[in-house]
Design a protein around this motif. Structure first.
Motif, PDB file in Angstrom:
ATOM      1  N   GLU A 161       1.177   4.099  -2.901  1.00 30.11           N
ATOM      2  CA  GLU A 161       0.935   5.495  -2.576  1.00 30.11           C
ATOM      3  C   GLU A 161       2.127   6.390  -2.938  1.00 30.11           C
ATOM      4  O   GLU A 161       1.985   7.606  -3.070  1.00 30.11           O
ATOM      5  N   GLY A 162       3.292   5.756  -3.060  1.00 29.89           N
ATOM      6  CA  GLY A 162       4.493   6.521  -3.425  1.00 29.89           C
ATOM      7  C   GLY A 162       5.172   7.214  -2.261  1.00 29.89           C
ATOM      8  O   GLY A 162       6.028   8.065  -2.457  1.00 29.89           O
ATOM      9  N   VAL A 163       4.797   6.886  -1.034  1.00 30.00           N
ATOM     10  CA  VAL A 163       5.478   7.524   0.106  1.00 30.00           C
ATOM     11  C   VAL A 163       6.784   6.819   0.436  1.00 30.00           C
ATOM     12  O   VAL A 163       7.625   7.369   1.136  1.00 30.00           O
ATOM     13  N   ILE A 164       6.934   5.561  -0.036  1.00 31.56           N
ATOM     14  CA  ILE A 164       8.280   4.967   0.051  1.00 31.56           C
ATOM     15  C   ILE A 164       8.702   4.581  -1.354  1.00 31.56           C
ATOM     16  O   ILE A 164       7.859   4.235  -2.187  1.00 31.56           O
ATOM     17  N   ALA A 204       0.835  -1.213   0.000  1.00 27.85           N
ATOM     18  CA  ALA A 204       0.000   0.000   0.000  1.00 27.85           C
ATOM     19  C   ALA A 204       0.866   1.257   0.000  1.00 27.85           C
ATOM     20  O   ALA A 204       0.595   2.216  -0.726  1.00 27.85           O
ATOM     21  N   LEU A 205       1.945   1.243   0.793  1.00 27.77           N
ATOM     22  CA  LEU A 205       2.812   2.419   0.886  1.00 27.77           C
ATOM     23  C   LEU A 205       3.592   2.638  -0.405  1.00 27.77           C
ATOM     24  O   LEU A 205       3.833   3.767  -0.812  1.00 27.77           O
TER      25      LEU A 205
END
Ligand SMILES: Cc1cc2nc3c(=O)[nH]c(=O)nc-3n(C[C@H](O)[C@H](O)[C@H](O)COP(=O)(O)OP(=O)(O)OC[C@H]3O[C@@H](n4cnc5c(N)ncnc54)[C@H](O)[C@@H]3O)c2cc1C
Lengths: 321, 251
Positions: free
Chosen positions: B246-249, B242-243
Motif C-alpha cells: 500500500e506504500g504507507v510504510i 500489505a502495508l
C-alpha cells in the motif's frame, strides 16, 4: 457593527486563528483585529504576520480568571466594533468562550473542526452525540463566538508587517487568586503531526508490555498514542498522547490500533487516518468496522511478530538498522 | 451548605447505532453524561467531608423524572428539574438560563458543580455561562478540590500545566473525568430513590421563551462516511506485506 476579532492565550494558536480570520474576511470583506492581553511577544508575532494588532496591558487582568478575561474581551469587541470573535478551543479558550458568549448574548460553538464560508454565512463543523455524528451549524445571533480546535488552520506565515496599537481596557482586580503553577512533566510527543501512529488501549495487559509497543513503534518510525483510560486510569502514558474527543484529532497515513474497542469518543480522533489497522482479540469489536486491515489476535503475540517481520523486510532491502 | 450538581440527560451513547448515516435513537434509554457522574461523585465526597446537602439540577424531557433517580440513588438528597418535551435538543444558552433559574430557587449554595463537558455535545459552555449569569467566579477543568471555610482551593488541569487557585464561595467548578471514580448505587438505594424529593418546574413557570431565544441553527447532522477496505489478515507478516504494498510504510 461588523468585524472579526481573534484571541488566544497561546501564541501559536493565535497565529492559526489569524488564518481562520483571513478565510472569513476573504468572503465577507470584514476587517480583522488581533487582540493580545499582557503579552507583547505575541503582539509582535501577530504584527509580523500582518495583523492589525491590539495590545492590552493591564496587570489587573489575570489569565486564570475567566470572569475578568471575558470582561476585557467584551470591552475590546465593543471598542473594535467586532461581532465575529474567534477563540482557540483549548481548555482556557473553551472556558472563556462560554462566559464571553453570555456577556454578549451570543451563540457560541466550541471544538469547531472546520469552517466553511458560504456568501456571508459561516458554517462550522463540530462533533455531536459523543462524536457519532458531525454537525454543520451556524450562529444566528448578532455576536458570534467560534472556538476553533488547535491545528484546524495552519499558522499564518510571516509577511507584511502590521501595526501594534495599544488598547486601553479598565479592569477590576480578580477575585481569583493563583497560588501556584506547575508545568506538567515534559513529553514533547506531537501525535498530531506524526505520519504513523501506534495506538494502544486497555487490551495491553501490563505496563511492562509497553516495551513491545515501543519496539514496534521504532521499527515503524511511529509515535505512540493511546486510548484515554491508558493515560488517565492506568497512567502508563501521558495525557498528551490520548486520541479522541477529549484528546487529539490525528490524521496519520497509518494508524495501527492495538487492543482498543473503538468507542466513538476514541474513533473521532482517528477516523481521518488514511489507513487503519486494527488488532483485537474480539472480532466483533467496533474498531474492526472502521479498519482497512483487520487482525483478530492477541496483541502480545502479534506485536513482536509484526516487529520481526518489519525488521526482516528492512534487512532484505539493505536498510541499515 | 448546599452543593448543587448540574447534570444533563442524554441517550446512552453505547446503544446508539448508525443507519444510513443517521443515528438511531428510538428505544435508546436515557442516562446522565459520564463526566456529570464525576461531578456528582465530587459533590457526594464533599458532603461526606463537611456535611451539607447535595442537590441535582437538570432540564430535559419528561423522562428526566425517571433518569434523575440514578443520581438520587447514588446519594443526591434532592432534585430540582425543569421538564418540558420541547427540551430535547436545547442549545447551551437556553440550558444555562433554565438552570440558572433553578439555582436561584436554592438557598445557601456553596459550590455549583458541572462536568467539563456533557456526554453528547461536550461543548463545555453551560458552566461558564451560568457563572456569568449569576456573577460568580468559575474554575474549569478541576482535578482537585480543598474546602477552606468560605473559600475553596482547587487545582485546574490545563494542557501544559496544573494551576492551583483560590476563589471565594459560592463558585462554579467544572471537573475532569479523572477526578474520581463514581460510586455504583446498591439495590436498596435504587429502591429508595423514588421517595426522595423532586421539585418540578415547567418552562412557563420560569417565564422563558424557548423559541425566541435561538442562537444556533443546525444545517445537517450526519455520521461521517466510513469507507474502509475491511481486509482480514492472518498474521504479522501478511500485515506488513500489505502495508508495504500500500506504500504507507517504507521499505
Ligand atoms: C465525554 C467523553 C469523552 C471521552 N473521550 C475519550 C477520548 O478522547 N479518547 C478515548 O480513547 N476515550 C474517550 N472516552 C472513553 C471511551 O468512551 C472509551 O471508554 C475508551 O476509549 C475505551 O478505551 P479502550 O478501547 O482502550 O478500552 P476498552 O473499551 O476496555 O477496550 C479494550 C479492547 O481491547 C481488546 N483486548 C483485550 N485484550 C486484548 C488482547 N490481549 N489483545 C488484543 N486486544 C485485546 C478488547 O476486546 C477490547 O476491545 C471518552 C468518554 C466520554 C464519556
Amino acid at each position: 457593527m461588523a468585524g472579526i476579532m481573534i484571541y488566544s492565550d497561546k501564541d501559536e494558536l493565535s497565529f492559526e486563528l489569524l488564518s481562520g480570520a483571513k478565510l472569513i474576511s476573504g468572503h465577507t470583506g470584514l476587517p480583522i483585529n488581533a487582540v493580545c492581553i499582557n503579552n507583547s511577544e505575541q503582539a509582535q508575532g501577530l504584527a509580523a504576520r500582518g495583523a492589525e494588532t491590539y495590545l492590552i496591558n493591564n496587570e489587573a487582568i489575570n489569565l486564570a480568571d475567566s470572569q475578568g478575561m471575558a470582561s476585557a474581551l467584551e470591552s475590546a469587541a465593543i471598542q473594535l466594533d467586532a461581532n465575529i470573535i474567534l477563540l482557540s478551543s483549548n481548555r482556557r479558550g473553551k472556558e472563556l468562550s462560554g462566559r464571553l458568549a453570555e456577556k454578549l448574548a451570543a451563540g457560541c460553538l466550541t471544538d469547531v473542526g472546520s469552517i466553511k464560508v458560504n456568501l456571508d454565512k459561516i458554517e462550522c463543523m463540530r462533533n455531536s452525540l459523543g462524536g457519532a455524528v458531525l454537525a454543520a451549524q451556524m450562529i444566528t445571533s448578532d455576536y458570534k463566538i467560534i472556538a476553533v480546535e488547535p491545528r484546524v488552520f495552519e499558522e499564518m506565515a510571516v509577511g507584511k508587517e502590521g501595526p501594534i496599537n495599544n488598547l486601553k481596557i479598565e479592569a477590576q482586580a480578580a477575585e481569583l487568586e493563583v497560588l501556584e503553577q506547575r508545568a506538567k512533566v515534559g513529553d514533547t510527543a506531537n501525535i498530531e503531526s506524526a505520519n504513523i501512529l501506534v495506538a494502544v488501549g486497555q487490551g495491553l495487559k501490563s505496563e511492562n508490555d509497553m516495551l513491545i509497543i515501543k519496539e514496534l513503534a521504532e521499527a515503524l518510525g511511529a509515535e505512540i498514542a493511546c486510548s484515554k483510560p491508558v493515560a488517565t486510569d492506568k497512567k502508563w502514558l501521558p495525557e498528551e498522547r490520548i486520541i479522541g474527543l477529549s484528546g487529539k484529532k490525528c490524521k496519520p497515513d497509518l494508524a495501527v490500533i492495538l487492543g482498543i474497542s473503538g468507542q466513538v469518543q476514541f474513533t473521532v480522533g482517528i477516523r481521518d487516518a488514511r489507513t487503519i489497522v486494527a488488532v483485537n482479540t474480539d472480532e466483533n469489536a467496533l474498531i474492526m468496522q472502521m479498519a482497512d486491515y483487520i487482525m483478530v489476535a492477541d496483541l502480545h503475540d502479534l506485536v513482536p511478530e509484526m516487529t520481526r517481520a518489519l525488521l526482516v523486510k528492512k534487512r532484505l532491502n539493505g536498510v541499515r538498522l | 451548605m448546599n452543593i448543587v450538581v448540574a447534570m444533563k440527560q442524554i441517550p446512552d451513547l453505547q446503544q446508539v447505532r448508525i443507519r444510513n448515516r443517521q443515528p438511531v435513537l428510538d428505544g435508546v434509554p436515557m442516562t446522565f453524561g459520564s463526566i456529570d457522574k464525576n461531578a456528582l461523585e465530587t459533590a457526594l465526597q464533599l458532603k461526606e467531608a463537611v456535611g451539607g446537602n447535595v442537590i441535582v439540577i437538570s432540564a430535559g424531557t419528561e423522562e428526566l423524572e425517571d433518569t434523575v433517580k440514578e443520581a438520587l440513588a447514588a446519594g443526591a438528597d434532592e432534585a430540582y428539574l425543569v421538564l418540558d418535551d420541547e427540551l430535547e435538543h436545547i442549545e447551551s444558552s437556553v440550558s444555562a438560563h433554565l438552570l440558572a433559574e433553578l439555582i436561584k430557587q436554592i438557598e445557601n449554595i456553596g459550590i455549583i458543580l458541572f462536568g467539563e463537558g456533557s456526554g453528547d455535545n461536550y461543548s463545555g459552555q453551560v458552566g461558564p455561562r451560568i457563572a456569568e449569569i449569576l456573577g460568580l467566579p468559575e474554575v474549569g477543568y478541576v482535578c482537585d478540590i480543598e474546602l477552606e471555610d468560605s473559600r475553596v482551593k482547587v487545582t485546574r488541569s490545563l494542557e501544559d500545566c496544573e494551576e492551583v487557585v483560590r476563589v471565594s464561595l459560592p463558585a462554579v467548578l467544572t471537573v475532569m473525568a479523572d477526578i474520581n471514580e463514581p460510586r455504583i448505587p446498591s439495590v436498596t438505594q435504587i429502591l429508595k430513590a423514588g421517595k426522595k424529593p423532586q421539585q418540578i418546574l415547567e418552562v412557563e413557570d420560569i417565564g422563558f421563551d424557548l423559541k425566541g431565544d435561538k442562537k444556533i441553527v443546525t444545517l445537517s447532522s450526519l455520521a461521517p462516511e466510513n469507507k474502509r477496505k475491511q481486509i482480514t489478515v492472518k498474521n504479522g507478516e501478511e500485515l506488513v506485506d500489505a502495508l508495504l504494498t500500500e506504500g504507507v510504510i517504507r521499505r
